[in-house]
Design a protein around this motif. Structure first.
Motif, PDB file in Angstrom:
ATOM      1  N   TRP A   1      13.289   4.967  -4.552  1.00 30.78           N
ATOM      2  CA  TRP A   1      12.596   4.065  -3.600  1.00 30.78           C
ATOM      3  C   TRP A   1      11.090   4.313  -3.632  1.00 30.78           C
ATOM      4  O   TRP A   1      10.307   3.383  -3.764  1.00 30.78           O
ATOM      5  N   PHE A   2      10.745   5.591  -3.493  1.00 32.05           N
ATOM      6  CA  PHE A   2       9.313   5.931  -3.420  1.00 32.05           C
ATOM      7  C   PHE A   2       8.583   5.514  -4.699  1.00 32.05           C
ATOM      8  O   PHE A   2       7.442   5.069  -4.650  1.00 32.05           O
TER       9      PHE A   2
ATOM     10  N   ASP B   1       9.357   3.006  -6.670  1.00 32.60           N
ATOM     11  CA  ASP B   1       9.184   1.546  -6.619  1.00 32.60           C
ATOM     12  C   ASP B   1       8.064   1.172  -5.642  1.00 32.60           C
ATOM     13  O   ASP B   1       7.221   0.331  -5.944  1.00 32.60           O
ATOM     14  N   TRP B   2       8.097   1.798  -4.481  1.00 26.49           N
ATOM     15  CA  TRP B   2       7.056   1.498  -3.480  1.00 26.49           C
ATOM     16  C   TRP B   2       5.687   1.853  -4.041  1.00 26.49           C
ATOM     17  O   TRP B   2       4.712   1.150  -3.821  1.00 26.49           O
ATOM     18  N   PHE B   3       5.666   2.973  -4.755  1.00 33.18           N
ATOM     19  CA  PHE B   3       4.389   3.445  -5.310  1.00 33.18           C
ATOM     20  C   PHE B   3       3.776   2.374  -6.221  1.00 33.18           C
ATOM     21  O   PHE B   3       2.592   2.072  -6.124  1.00 33.18           O
ATOM     22  N   SER B   4       4.608   1.787  -7.086  1.00 28.67           N
ATOM     23  CA  SER B   4       4.040   0.802  -8.020  1.00 28.67           C
ATOM     24  C   SER B   4       3.588  -0.456  -7.279  1.00 28.67           C
ATOM     25  O   SER B   4       2.608  -1.085  -7.678  1.00 28.67           O
ATOM     26  N   ILE B   5       4.270  -0.805  -6.173  1.00 27.98           N
ATOM     27  CA  ILE B   5       3.846  -1.983  -5.393  1.00 27.98           C
ATOM     28  C   ILE B   5       2.533  -1.676  -4.668  1.00 27.98           C
ATOM     29  O   ILE B   5       1.584  -2.466  -4.703  1.00 27.98           O
ATOM     30  N   VAL B   6       2.471  -0.500  -4.028  1.00 28.04           N
ATOM     31  CA  VAL B   6       1.249  -0.135  -3.287  1.00 28.04           C
ATOM     32  C   VAL B   6       0.081   0.043  -4.261  1.00 28.04           C
ATOM     33  O   VAL B   6      -1.054  -0.349  -3.970  1.00 28.04           O
ATOM     34  N   GLN B   7       0.376   0.601  -5.431  1.00 27.78           N
ATOM     35  CA  GLN B   7      -0.656   0.797  -6.449  1.00 27.78           C
ATOM     36  C   GLN B   7      -1.271  -0.555  -6.844  1.00 27.78           C
ATOM     37  O   GLN B   7      -2.491  -0.681  -6.956  1.00 27.78           O
ATOM     38  N   ALA B   8      -0.408  -1.554  -7.020  1.00 24.86           N
ATOM     39  CA  ALA B   8      -0.904  -2.901  -7.361  1.00 24.86           C
ATOM     40  C   ALA B   8      -1.790  -3.426  -6.233  1.00 24.86           C
ATOM     41  O   ALA B   8      -2.862  -3.985  -6.489  1.00 24.86           O
ATOM     42  N   CYS B   9      -1.353  -3.208  -4.988  1.00 18.90           N
ATOM     43  CA  CYS B   9      -2.142  -3.687  -3.846  1.00 18.90           C
ATOM     44  C   CYS B   9      -3.465  -2.931  -3.747  1.00 18.90           C
ATOM     45  O   CYS B   9      -4.476  -3.511  -3.329  1.00 18.90           O
ATOM     46  N   ALA B  10      -3.463  -1.648  -4.125  1.00 17.23           N
ATOM     47  CA  ALA B  10      -4.704  -0.861  -4.074  1.00 17.23           C
ATOM     48  C   ALA B  10      -5.712  -1.432  -5.070  1.00 17.23           C
ATOM     49  O   ALA B  10      -6.901  -1.551  -4.764  1.00 17.23           O
ATOM     50  N   ILE B  11      -5.221  -1.817  -6.251  1.00 17.70           N
ATOM     51  CA  ILE B  11      -6.138  -2.402  -7.241  1.00 17.70           C
ATOM     52  C   ILE B  11      -6.562  -3.802  -6.787  1.00 17.70           C
ATOM     53  O   ILE B  11      -7.718  -4.187  -6.951  1.00 17.70           O
ATOM     54  N   TRP B  12      -5.654  -4.524  -6.159  1.00 18.52           N
ATOM     55  CA  TRP B  12      -6.005  -5.826  -5.573  1.00 18.52           C
ATOM     56  C   TRP B  12      -7.113  -5.649  -4.535  1.00 18.52           C
ATOM     57  O   TRP B  12      -8.027  -6.454  -4.449  1.00 18.52           O
ATOM     58  N   LEU B  13      -6.973  -4.577  -3.754  1.00 18.21           N
ATOM     59  CA  LEU B  13      -7.979  -4.303  -2.714  1.00 18.21           C
ATOM     60  C   LEU B  13      -9.360  -4.135  -3.363  1.00 18.21           C
ATOM     61  O   LEU B  13     -10.348  -4.694  -2.872  1.00 18.21           O
TER      62      LEU B  13
ATOM     63  N   ASN C   1       3.989  -6.017 -11.177  1.00 17.45           N
ATOM     64  CA  ASN C   1       4.420  -5.193 -10.037  1.00 17.45           C
ATOM     65  C   ASN C   1       4.869  -6.027  -8.828  1.00 17.45           C
ATOM     66  O   ASN C   1       5.937  -5.771  -8.274  1.00 17.45           O
TER      67      ASN C   1
ATOM     68  N   GLY D   1       7.953  -1.194   0.614  1.00 18.47           N
ATOM     69  CA  GLY D   1       6.826  -1.056  -0.313  1.00 18.47           C
ATOM     70  C   GLY D   1       5.837  -2.200  -0.147  1.00 18.47           C
ATOM     71  O   GLY D   1       4.622  -1.992  -0.155  1.00 18.47           O
TER      72      GLY D   1
ATOM     73  N   MET E   1      -2.284  -1.814   3.056  1.00 17.26           N
ATOM     74  CA  MET E   1      -3.410  -1.362   2.244  1.00 17.26           C
ATOM     75  C   MET E   1      -4.510  -2.415   2.223  1.00 17.26           C
ATOM     76  O   MET E   1      -5.702  -2.105   2.319  1.00 17.26           O
ATOM     77  N   LEU E   2      -4.098  -3.688   2.141  1.00 14.45           N
ATOM     78  CA  LEU E   2      -5.084  -4.776   2.079  1.00 14.45           C
ATOM     79  C   LEU E   2      -5.824  -4.967   3.408  1.00 14.45           C
ATOM     80  O   LEU E   2      -6.892  -5.579   3.441  1.00 14.45           O
TER      81      LEU E   2
ATOM     82  N   PHE F   1       0.649   7.612   1.780  1.00 12.66           N
ATOM     83  CA  PHE F   1       1.841   7.537   0.929  1.00 12.66           C
ATOM     84  C   PHE F   1       1.463   7.790  -0.539  1.00 12.66           C
ATOM     85  O   PHE F   1       2.107   8.581  -1.225  1.00 12.66           O
TER      86      PHE F   1
END
Lengths: 216, 223
Positions: free
Chosen positions: A34-35, A37-49, B50, B84, B91-92, B109
């Motif tokens: 789970w973590f 999978d979540w990591f790759s989603i949050v990582q994408a959002c961090a780069i989006w940010l 992703n 997730g 985050m956004l 996280f």
């Protein structure tokens, strides 16, 4: 609460990642999946940010007519052009023959490789100014760089063609890369890894909190 | 189309190299295009890989018709992925100053996951595995190493050990310890020199690639 909850999240997630290495069974294996999978989603959002922040700053520069605001328009237009094309082409955006691939091949690739290649000139100029055999250590550095560079091009072997194969410059460069270079690299690598391990432990245990920033 | 592509690529390549003369509008234009295109490239790629590939298809998998004519999912929906997505959304919120502090949760996280992952993996691959590869056998029954390898293994063991001694600052570098640290510096200098030479050559290789494009693909003067 603004600090306690993030500290709790950091601790729990970190401990789960450590435990799943030693206990790769339920529930740790499941939590690890789970973590991850979540990591790759949050990582994408961090780069989006980061990307959205770039756009925000570009729009601010345009709105306030700051210095070089015209280039901010170029940034926004380039971003929109590749994004619109990429989204319009759907999942197969990277396939050969798509407009996205065209932009990647004829705009992104020439720009990125030229940008990195231009460093060759700056590195050469900096080394010309900085490389002086002032003492034994500096001489070692100079010689290692000299032999590795010369050993990687055909003229290196031409210059030493009268010598046995093992003593030719390409062999010497390979020997330097394989043995003394590996030894120094390994010492640095082990040192860095030990530093990362101790810092990670401090983060997981909540001793290191700088990533949470200031305030309550 | 191919012709236009070559001209566009050549225009951008020369624009970047124009910086060698001095900072100028042509370079700045190419730099701005590079920034915008890079940002867009990652924006699109991460969305499809992703956000869509991992999250959307995980929660709402494609459907198919089975033998009895029923519409079924090709894989089991994983609703845990929504957590997730929520973290990603939080985050956004960094972009909204009043509630930007909430972005600390997904950040916590990311930091926790990275710390946990690195703690184990770096120790395993960059400490234990490296130590194991450093202390290699020199002689033994059934072990046939050449003189070249034996000397190399000794060099690696001595270099790594003395290099580590140099990085140990809890004890003053004096006497035998200081001597070992000094040998460590020699190895580190060779490493930096070799790494420098290697980097220069890789940049040169990129430069040759661009020159090959300019004089070969674009101008047709070579090849």
């Amino acid at each position: 609460m603004r600090r306690e909850i993030p500290l709790f999240i950091t601790g729990v997630v970190g401990i789960v990642f450590v435990l799943q290495y030693f206990i790769p069974h339920f529930p740790f294996n499941k939590m690890n999946a789970w973590f991850s999978d979540w990591f790759s989603i949050v990582q994408a959002c961090a780069i989006w940010l980061g990307v959205l922040n770039l756009l925000k700053i570009s729009f601010q520069n345009i709105g306030r007519r700051k210095d070089d605001w015209g280039y901010a328009i170029v940034i926004v237009v380039s971003f929109l052009a590749i994004s619109i094309v990429g989204f319009a082409e759907g999942e197969a955006f990277r396939d050969s023959g798509t407009s996205f691939t065209w932009l990647y091949d004829y705009i992104y690739t020439p720009l990125s490789s030229s940008m990195f290649a231009i460093l060759a000139f700056f590195v050469a100029s900096a080394s010309y100014r900085a490389f002086r055999a002032r003492n034994f250590e500096a001489t070692l550095l100079l010689l290692a760089a000299f032999f590795v560079m010369l050993g990687r091009v055909p003229i290196g072997d031409v210059l030493t063609s009268f010598m046995p194969d093992q003593l030719q410059l390409s062999s010497l460069a390979t020997w330097i890369m394989n043995f003394p270079q590996t030894a120094g690299q390994r010492a640095i690598m082990i040192g860095i890894a030990l530093g990362i391990v101790s810092t990670s432990l401090r983060i997981i245990l909540g001793v290191e909190r700088s990533h949470l920033g200031g305030g309550d | 189309m191919e012709h236009i592509a070559l001209w566009v690529a050549a225009f951008l390549t020369l624009g970047i190299y124009s910086f060698l003369y001095k900072d100028n509008p042509w370079y700045k234009l190419c730099e701005a295009i590079f920034v915008g295109i890079s940002a867009g490239y990652w924006f699109v790629t991460l969305f499809w890989d992703n956000i869509y590939g991992k999250f959307w298809l995980g929660v709402f998998p494609d459907t198919t018709t089975n033998a009895t004519g029923e519409i079924v999912y090709v894989s089991t929906p994983d609703y845990w992925l929504i957590v997730g997505a929520v973290l990603g959304f939080l985050m956004l919120l960094r972009l909204v100053p009043k509630i930007g502090w909430i972005s600390r949760w997904p950040l916590a996280f990311i930091v926790g996951a990275t710390a946990g992952f690195y703690l184990i993996n770096y120790f395993s691959s960059n400490v234990m595995a490296q130590v194991q590869d450093t202390i290699m056998p020199l002689f033994g029954v059934g072990y046939n190493a050449s003189v070249y390898d034996i000397i190399g293994n000794v060099v690696i063991a001595v270099g790594t050990f003395t290099g580590l001694i140099y990085f140990f600052f809890s004890k003053e570098h004096k006497g035998a310890f200081g001597g070992a640290a000094r040998v460590g510096i020699f190895f580190l200098m060779i490493t930096f020199g070799a790494a420098f030479g290697y980097t220069v050559m890789s940049r040169m290789s990129l430069l040759i690639g661009r020159m090959d494009f300019i004089f070969g693909d674009w101008l047709g003067l070579i090849g």
